[in-house]
Design an enzyme around this catalytic site. Structure first.
Site, PDB file in Angstrom:
ATOM      1  N   ASN A 124      19.323 -33.211  20.654  1.00  0.00           N
ATOM      2  CA  ASN A 124      20.229 -33.299  19.506  1.00  0.00           C
ATOM      3  C   ASN A 124      21.636 -33.440  20.094  1.00  0.00           C
ATOM      4  O   ASN A 124      22.231 -32.458  20.540  1.00  0.00           O
ATOM      5  CB  ASN A 124      20.093 -32.022  18.664  1.00  0.00           C
ATOM      6  CG  ASN A 124      20.949 -32.051  17.416  1.00  0.00           C
ATOM      7  OD1 ASN A 124      21.732 -32.988  17.215  1.00  0.00           O
ATOM      8  ND2 ASN A 124      20.812 -31.040  16.598  1.00  0.00           N
ATOM      9  N   ARG A 159      17.213 -36.457  17.597  1.00  0.00           N
ATOM     10  CA  ARG A 159      17.704 -36.363  16.232  1.00  0.00           C
ATOM     11  C   ARG A 159      18.762 -37.448  16.065  1.00  0.00           C
ATOM     12  O   ARG A 159      19.760 -37.466  16.796  1.00  0.00           O
ATOM     13  CB  ARG A 159      18.324 -34.980  16.012  1.00  0.00           C
ATOM     14  CG  ARG A 159      18.808 -34.813  14.613  1.00  0.00           C
ATOM     15  CD  ARG A 159      19.331 -33.430  14.381  1.00  0.00           C
ATOM     16  NE  ARG A 159      19.765 -33.303  13.004  1.00  0.00           N
ATOM     17  CZ  ARG A 159      20.225 -32.187  12.492  1.00  0.00           C
ATOM     18  NH1 ARG A 159      20.297 -31.106  13.233  1.00  0.00           N
ATOM     19  NH2 ARG A 159      20.595 -32.149  11.236  1.00  0.00           N
ATOM     20  N   HIS A 215      19.974 -33.863   6.465  1.00  0.00           N
ATOM     21  CA  HIS A 215      19.139 -32.664   6.697  1.00  0.00           C
ATOM     22  C   HIS A 215      17.652 -32.944   6.445  1.00  0.00           C
ATOM     23  O   HIS A 215      16.884 -32.040   6.168  1.00  0.00           O
ATOM     24  CB  HIS A 215      19.584 -31.480   5.812  1.00  0.00           C
ATOM     25  CG  HIS A 215      20.907 -30.906   6.195  1.00  0.00           C
ATOM     26  ND1 HIS A 215      21.833 -30.479   5.276  1.00  0.00           N
ATOM     27  CD2 HIS A 215      21.473 -30.678   7.404  1.00  0.00           C
ATOM     28  CE1 HIS A 215      22.914 -30.024   5.885  1.00  0.00           C
ATOM     29  NE2 HIS A 215      22.721 -30.138   7.185  1.00  0.00           N
ATOM     30  N   HIS A 244      19.351 -25.605   2.019  1.00  0.00           N
ATOM     31  CA  HIS A 244      19.665 -25.597   3.451  1.00  0.00           C
ATOM     32  C   HIS A 244      21.136 -25.214   3.568  1.00  0.00           C
ATOM     33  O   HIS A 244      22.026 -26.054   3.413  1.00  0.00           O
ATOM     34  CB  HIS A 244      19.395 -26.979   4.065  1.00  0.00           C
ATOM     35  CG  HIS A 244      19.745 -27.070   5.518  1.00  0.00           C
ATOM     36  ND1 HIS A 244      18.804 -27.206   6.522  1.00  0.00           N
ATOM     37  CD2 HIS A 244      20.944 -27.009   6.151  1.00  0.00           C
ATOM     38  CE1 HIS A 244      19.416 -27.241   7.696  1.00  0.00           C
ATOM     39  NE2 HIS A 244      20.722 -27.124   7.494  1.00  0.00           N
ATOM     40  N   GLY A 302      23.900 -23.808   5.916  1.00  0.00           N
ATOM     41  CA  GLY A 302      24.292 -23.482   7.296  1.00  0.00           C
ATOM     42  C   GLY A 302      25.766 -23.781   7.450  1.00  0.00           C
ATOM     43  O   GLY A 302      26.531 -23.642   6.493  1.00  0.00           O
ATOM     44  N   SER A 303      26.179 -24.215   8.652  1.00  0.00           N
ATOM     45  CA  SER A 303      27.581 -24.620   8.755  1.00  0.00           C
ATOM     46  C   SER A 303      27.754 -25.941   7.994  1.00  0.00           C
ATOM     47  O   SER A 303      28.796 -26.199   7.417  1.00  0.00           O
ATOM     48  CB  SER A 303      28.012 -24.728  10.206  1.00  0.00           C
ATOM     49  OG  SER A 303      27.085 -25.489  10.914  1.00  0.00           O
ATOM     50  N   ARG A 327      34.035 -28.328   5.274  1.00  0.00           N
ATOM     51  CA  ARG A 327      34.036 -29.537   4.411  1.00  0.00           C
ATOM     52  C   ARG A 327      34.057 -29.115   2.940  1.00  0.00           C
ATOM     53  O   ARG A 327      33.434 -28.112   2.588  1.00  0.00           O
ATOM     54  CB  ARG A 327      32.779 -30.367   4.678  1.00  0.00           C
ATOM     55  CG  ARG A 327      32.738 -31.008   6.046  1.00  0.00           C
ATOM     56  CD  ARG A 327      31.383 -31.635   6.341  1.00  0.00           C
ATOM     57  NE  ARG A 327      30.636 -30.877   7.333  1.00  0.00           N
ATOM     58  CZ  ARG A 327      29.358 -31.084   7.654  1.00  0.00           C
ATOM     59  NH1 ARG A 327      28.667 -32.016   7.053  1.00  0.00           N
ATOM     60  NH2 ARG A 327      28.769 -30.340   8.568  1.00  0.00           N
ATOM     61  N   ASP A 368      33.046 -19.024   8.918  1.00  0.00           N
ATOM     62  CA  ASP A 368      31.790 -18.314   9.148  1.00  0.00           C
ATOM     63  C   ASP A 368      31.519 -17.351   7.995  1.00  0.00           C
ATOM     64  O   ASP A 368      32.337 -16.458   7.724  1.00  0.00           O
ATOM     65  CB  ASP A 368      31.887 -17.563  10.483  1.00  0.00           C
ATOM     66  CG  ASP A 368      30.537 -17.013  10.915  1.00  0.00           C
ATOM     67  OD1 ASP A 368      29.785 -16.511  10.045  1.00  0.00           O
ATOM     68  OD2 ASP A 368      30.250 -17.081  12.112  1.00  0.00           O
ATOM     69  N   MET A 369      30.385 -17.548   7.328  1.00  0.00           N
ATOM     70  CA  MET A 369      30.049 -16.731   6.168  1.00  0.00           C
ATOM     71  C   MET A 369      30.050 -15.236   6.493  1.00  0.00           C
ATOM     72  O   MET A 369      30.442 -14.405   5.678  1.00  0.00           O
ATOM     73  CB  MET A 369      28.685 -17.178   5.622  1.00  0.00           C
ATOM     74  CG  MET A 369      28.280 -16.538   4.354  1.00  0.00           C
ATOM     75  SD  MET A 369      29.438 -16.857   2.989  1.00  0.00           S
ATOM     76  CE  MET A 369      28.906 -18.452   2.403  1.00  0.00           C
ATOM     77  N   ARG A 370      29.604 -14.876   7.710  1.00  0.00           N
ATOM     78  CA  ARG A 370      29.590 -13.453   8.094  1.00  0.00           C
ATOM     79  C   ARG A 370      30.988 -12.855   8.029  1.00  0.00           C
ATOM     80  O   ARG A 370      31.198 -11.786   7.470  1.00  0.00           O
ATOM     81  CB  ARG A 370      29.084 -13.286   9.545  1.00  0.00           C
ATOM     82  CG  ARG A 370      27.601 -13.287   9.671  1.00  0.00           C
ATOM     83  CD  ARG A 370      27.214 -13.453  11.113  1.00  0.00           C
ATOM     84  NE  ARG A 370      27.655 -14.758  11.617  1.00  0.00           N
ATOM     85  CZ  ARG A 370      27.156 -15.368  12.671  1.00  0.00           C
ATOM     86  NH1 ARG A 370      26.234 -14.774  13.376  1.00  0.00           N
ATOM     87  NH2 ARG A 370      27.574 -16.545  13.045  1.00  0.00           N
ATOM     88  N   GLU A 377      18.975 -18.187   5.724  1.00  0.00           N
ATOM     89  CA  GLU A 377      17.997 -17.291   6.343  1.00  0.00           C
ATOM     90  C   GLU A 377      18.533 -15.887   6.553  1.00  0.00           C
ATOM     91  O   GLU A 377      17.771 -14.920   6.573  1.00  0.00           O
ATOM     92  CB  GLU A 377      17.561 -17.856   7.715  1.00  0.00           C
ATOM     93  CG  GLU A 377      16.732 -19.120   7.611  1.00  0.00           C
ATOM     94  CD  GLU A 377      16.615 -19.851   8.949  1.00  0.00           C
ATOM     95  OE1 GLU A 377      16.671 -19.180  10.006  1.00  0.00           O
ATOM     96  OE2 GLU A 377      16.484 -21.090   8.936  1.00  0.00           O
ATOM     97  N   GLU A 400      13.975 -27.888  12.893  1.00  0.00           N
ATOM     98  CA  GLU A 400      14.098 -29.349  12.997  1.00  0.00           C
ATOM     99  C   GLU A 400      13.574 -29.852  14.334  1.00  0.00           C
ATOM    100  O   GLU A 400      12.983 -30.934  14.412  1.00  0.00           O
ATOM    101  CB  GLU A 400      15.573 -29.756  12.822  1.00  0.00           C
ATOM    102  CG  GLU A 400      16.054 -29.560  11.393  1.00  0.00           C
ATOM    103  CD  GLU A 400      17.505 -29.136  11.286  1.00  0.00           C
ATOM    104  OE1 GLU A 400      17.897 -28.154  11.948  1.00  0.00           O
ATOM    105  OE2 GLU A 400      18.260 -29.778  10.543  1.00  0.00           O
TER     106      GLU A 400
HETATM  107  P1  AMP Z   1      23.439 -23.219  11.080  1.00  0.00           P
HETATM  108  O1  AMP Z   1      24.381 -24.373  10.920  1.00  0.00           O
HETATM  109  O2  AMP Z   1      22.175 -23.373  10.283  1.00  0.00           O
HETATM  110  O3  AMP Z   1      23.185 -22.839  12.504  1.00  0.00           O
HETATM  111  O4  AMP Z   1      24.191 -21.964  10.423  1.00  0.00           O
HETATM  112  C1  AMP Z   1      25.330 -21.409  11.040  1.00  0.00           C
HETATM  113  C2  AMP Z   1      26.051 -20.533  10.044  1.00  0.00           C
HETATM  114  O5  AMP Z   1      25.189 -19.507   9.565  1.00  0.00           O
HETATM  115  C3  AMP Z   1      27.227 -19.780  10.665  1.00  0.00           C
HETATM  116  O6  AMP Z   1      28.407 -20.545  10.567  1.00  0.00           O
HETATM  117  C4  AMP Z   1      27.331 -18.547   9.806  1.00  0.00           C
HETATM  118  O7  AMP Z   1      28.285 -18.781   8.787  1.00  0.00           O
HETATM  119  C5  AMP Z   1      25.984 -18.419   9.142  1.00  0.00           C
HETATM  120  N1  AMP Z   1      25.317 -17.143   9.449  1.00  0.00           N
HETATM  121  C6  AMP Z   1      24.572 -16.810  10.516  1.00  0.00           C
HETATM  122  N2  AMP Z   1      24.160 -15.520  10.429  1.00  0.00           N
HETATM  123  C7  AMP Z   1      24.653 -15.031   9.262  1.00  0.00           C
HETATM  124  C8  AMP Z   1      24.598 -13.763   8.585  1.00  0.00           C
HETATM  125  N3  AMP Z   1      23.920 -12.741   9.091  1.00  0.00           N
HETATM  126  N4  AMP Z   1      25.248 -13.643   7.404  1.00  0.00           N
HETATM  127  C9  AMP Z   1      25.923 -14.683   6.879  1.00  0.00           C
HETATM  128  N5  AMP Z   1      26.012 -15.886   7.461  1.00  0.00           N
HETATM  129  C10 AMP Z   1      25.398 -16.064   8.635  1.00  0.00           C
END
Ligand code: AMP
Length: 405
Positions: free
Chosen positions: A11, A96, A184, A211, A213-214, A244, A286-288, A334, A382
């Site tokens: 990727n 990918r 995706h 889906h 994620g970022s 975005r 970052d959601m966290r 997730e 993926e």
């Molecule tokens: P991905 O692009 O699928 O790898 O997702 C990455 C994103 O998942 C990161 O930017 C985080 O914002 C989010 N993420 C990962 N772990 C957590 C968590 N425990 N709680 C909230 N968001 C999370």
């Protein structure tokens, strides 16, 4: 020593190349034996690799080859793998690839003619496609006999009805390729295969897959086939994401060009890197970090995100004529119980009700016993999907693997 056949999955991005290695002959018996990445390509490349148990096998600066020499970096990876995975024989590489245009509705073996077609699609995905192509040509340079397969993020969505693929623009633009492609796809395809294994009664169901994620998008699928999705011509459309904005009134762009004098490069920076959760919160993408923050703008960013997920999920339910199940996947989907809870609450009127404890424990099925619509958390994969496609193409084409990697 007997060798196990293996597939290298790649990727490739602008400055990083993520890789993994799967052993096995096909879909049912694929085992991930290695994952890693080369980051800092073009500046200061760093090589990291972990085994299946997430033990670090390598982590360090890579200064043996030029920082931007992709062929050199891939050559290093292949040599390292030969030493590290002595019982493994590389039989193919799967990539990918972000864009397959209207032509590719399935993975394809790489040939010079296919490569030329992928190059012709660069204007549709100028930020990603050139890096995907660069990794293929670099690998062909250092290991010409190795069969390579391109797996597309767009291919899964080619089954959508025309209404879901067309903008209401003059015909000439549609004919020229200005369409809703959707992305995706490899993640959605994996979920489409996985869900019936978990819940066989849902094999024909109308499912919204989130889906998140970022990069984030939703897919409405019926009987495992895409009916509609939230991303469009590019990966900018649909939901707000880390950086975005998701769907915005195109009139905003005209305003920014006219009143702020923005050109394409500045617009691109604004829309790909400065907007979304980061732009709204001013805190983080970052959601966290947003969920942990006391800043009211961080809370607003989370709420804006959940509002759009629920609103666009309901739109997909309308496109499918109903809703039988919801699946959450990718980093946020997730891992973030609060986001899942907030989205589900907003979809309550459609019959979505979570079991709070199951949601917090991140069970596979997180809906309440009396929820009309079952809800699942299914980790996406993926890379496994790419390995599975690549080995299937190899078997179908009866391509003879090279003698030894
Ligand atoms: P991905 O692009 O699928 O790898 O997702 C990455 C994103 O998942 C990161 O930017 C985080 O914002 C989010 N993420 C990962 N772990 C957590 C968590 N425990 N709680 C909230 N968001 C999370």
């Amino acid at each position: 020593m007997s060798h196990r056949d293996a597939c290298l999955v790649i990727n490739a991005g602008s400055s990083s190349l993520k890789f993994s290695v799967f052993c096995g002959a096909g879909r049912s018996d694929l085992e991930a034996v290695l994952t890693g990445q080369i980051s800092g390509i073009g500046t200061a490349p760093r090589f990291e690799a972990k085994d299946a148990a997430r033990h670090v096998l390598a982590d360090g600066i890579l200064d043996e080859v030029g920082p931007g020499d992709r062929a050199g970096l891939l050559g290093f990876l292949l040599t390292w793998m030969r030493h590290e995975l002595r019982d493994v024989r590389l039989v193919a590489a799967g990539h990918r690839v972000v864009h397959g245009g209207t032509r590719f509705d399935a993975p394809v073996r790489l040939t010079p003619a296919v490569l030329a077609e992928l190059e012709a699609l660069v204007p549709l995905a100028p930020l990603h496609q050139p890096h995907n192509i660069a990794a293929m040509t670099a690998l062909a340079e250092v290991y010409p006999e190795l069969p390579q397969v391109a797996c597309f993020d767009t291919a899964f969505h080619r089954t959508r009805p025309w209404q879901a693929q067309m903008f209401a623009l003059p015909r000439e633009l549609t004919d020229e390729g200005v369409r809703r492609y959707g992305f995706h796809g490899l993640s959605y395809e994996y979920i489409a295969q996985r869900l019936p294994q978990i819940a066989p009664e849902l094999a024909e169901a109308r499912v919204v897959v989130c889906h998140l994620g970022s990069g984030s998008s939703l897919c409405g699928m019926r009987a495992g086939r895409s009916v509609d999705t939230t991303m469009g011509f590019t990966a900018l459309d649909g939901l707000p994401m880390g950086t975005r904005p998701g769907a915005i009134d195109p009139g905003v762009l005209i305003y920014l060009m006219r009143e702020k004098g923005m050109g394409p490069d500045e617009l691109e920076r604004l829309l790909y890197h400065k907007s979304g959760l980061l732009g709204v919160s001013g805190v983080s993408n970052d959601m966290r970090a947003l969920l942990d923050s006391e800043n009211p703008q961080a809370a607003e960013a989370v709420e804006l995100f959940c509002f759009q997920v629920a609103k666009q999920a309901a739109g997909l339910a309308a496109a499918m004529g109903g809703l039988d199940a919801v699946v959450f996947t990718a980093g946020v989907g997730e891992n973030s119980a609060p986001v899942r809870a907030r989205v589900a609450e907003k979809l309550g009127w459609l019959g979505v009700h979570l079991d709070g404890a199951a949601n917090r424990a991140r069970a596979t099925r997180i809906s309440a016993a009396d929820s009309r619509v079952p809800v699942f958390v299914i980790p996406t994969d993926e890379e496994r999907m790419i390995a599975s496609h690549t080995l299937a193409i190899l078997a179908r084409n009866a391509v003879h693997p090279p003698l030894a990697a």
